[in-house]
Design an enzyme around this catalytic site. Sequence first.
Site, mmCIF file in Angstrom:
data_model
loop_
_atom_site.group_PDB
_atom_site.id
_atom_site.type_symbol
_atom_site.label_atom_id
_atom_site.label_comp_id
_atom_site.label_asym_id
_atom_site.label_seq_id
_atom_site.Cartn_x
_atom_site.Cartn_y
_atom_site.Cartn_z
ATOM 1 C CD GLN A 218 46.296 31.348 29.901
ATOM 2 O OE1 GLN A 218 46.401 31.079 28.853
ATOM 3 N NE2 GLN A 218 46.105 32.738 30.244
ATOM 4 C CB CYS B 287 47.924 38.520 36.454
ATOM 5 S SG CYS B 287 47.212 39.965 35.921
ATOM 6 C CG HIS C 276 45.908 34.914 36.889
ATOM 7 N ND1 HIS C 276 45.011 35.685 37.483
ATOM 8 C CD2 HIS C 276 46.148 35.526 35.672
ATOM 9 C CE1 HIS C 276 44.963 36.720 36.646
ATOM 10 N NE2 HIS C 276 45.524 36.608 35.368
ATOM 11 C CG ASP D 286 42.734 29.591 36.972
ATOM 12 O OD1 ASP D 286 42.260 29.495 35.852
ATOM 13 O OD2 ASP D 286 43.177 30.428 37.469
ATOM 14 C CE LYS E 267 42.457 34.628 30.340
ATOM 15 N NZ LYS E 267 43.610 35.588 30.008
#
Length: 418
Positions: free
Chosen positions: A215, A376, A135, A212, A238
């Site tokens: 997600q 993104c 991302h 990261d 999220k």
Amino acid sequence: MTSPSPVTADARPAFDVHRAREDFPALHQLVHGKPLVYLDSAATSLKPRAVIDAVEDVYARDCANIHRAVHLLSQRATARYEEARDKVRAFLNAKSNAEVIFTRGTTEAINLVAQSFARGLLREGDEVLVTELEHHSNIVPWQIVCQQTGAKLVVTPMTDRGEVLREAFEDKLSDRTKIVALAHVSNALGTVLPVRELSELAHARGAAVLLDGAQAVSHVEVDVRALDCDFYAFSGHKLYGPTGIGVLYGKERLLEQMPPYQGGGDMIRSVTFEETIYNDLPYKFEAGTPPIASAIGLGAAIDYYRGFDQAAVHAHERAVLQYATNALESIPGVRLIGTAPGKVAALSFLMDAAHPHDVGTIVDSEGVAIRTGHHCAQPVMEHFGVAATARASLGLYNTTDDIDALVRSLYKVEELFG
Ligand code: PMP
């Protein structure tokens, strides 16, 4: 009244999606006169009543600034804020609350590491290693710090299925690699990266590892000690929590050595014009009034999510994803983008008949919310030679009925444009 949920042999309730759907008020509305089918949880998840109530309760009852006042409201707000931190610690299996820093989200957490950790570490010619499927939030902060220090951004390529292979990663690792920054799960493709294995390789070369997890937290198990990452970033919104709140996990040993990211209130122990002594962890990294209600809402989201058997939720999502994959593959003129084995929760696709934006608009008119664009992740789009895709992404509340509705709406696109 809802019926009691089925109980498994170990007395933990099995996941009952229809019952869970009752917890999400936003699901029970009409859009364009049609029942909402929400397939955009990778952008942000819907919020359960428990989270909405927790946030409302902060403002209705415990509306006070934290850490600084002796009055009761402030004490209650402070206690709830710190309880939320404790919930995050337990959720991530971090060692101590000192390792849990509240940020605005994943983006701020990564920028914090880039500026507070990487900027002092990187020298001209050093390397920061990312992957092709990141991302923008896990690319641009590293580009900025590379510009500031003369370090170089190096990219591990992905395969045409959207996988990051060990060999490709090893190929790009070098003695100059000081930081490795990896998505745990790709937002555009749903690929789950072998982050434990890649972390180990990076550490063997002496590089620090940031994951990261934007997600990942709502779709796979996350245990920062088992992953042995140095930093882990995620966003509350999220994970069924509020916007404006996220988390940076960092190993205490590293956080201790890092200078503050921002200066201001709460991050100090004492201030004179000659010298400021910084506060202890985690407060050293929490300058100013934090998003108190959002942090408490995140605590409520974690309670909500952990109230389910995680394995059962993940199995449910995998089954819906498999159903969706089969369904989309059976539509003539639909091409899936990102087919890594073991992928989770997101289906990017293209239709021969129409541009992704037209697909998004038509399916929206049928009540189906999906995302269209570059997500993104423009380098991912570039890899596949497209400017945009349509993406359907799942939360725990999605059902195969939602996928049937998506498929019907895609046939409508076909009718109009095909
Ligand atoms: N990384 C990934 C993989 C993401 O999916 C996102 C959000 N789309 C981010 C980082 C940035 O998260 P936020 O906008 O909440 O800071």
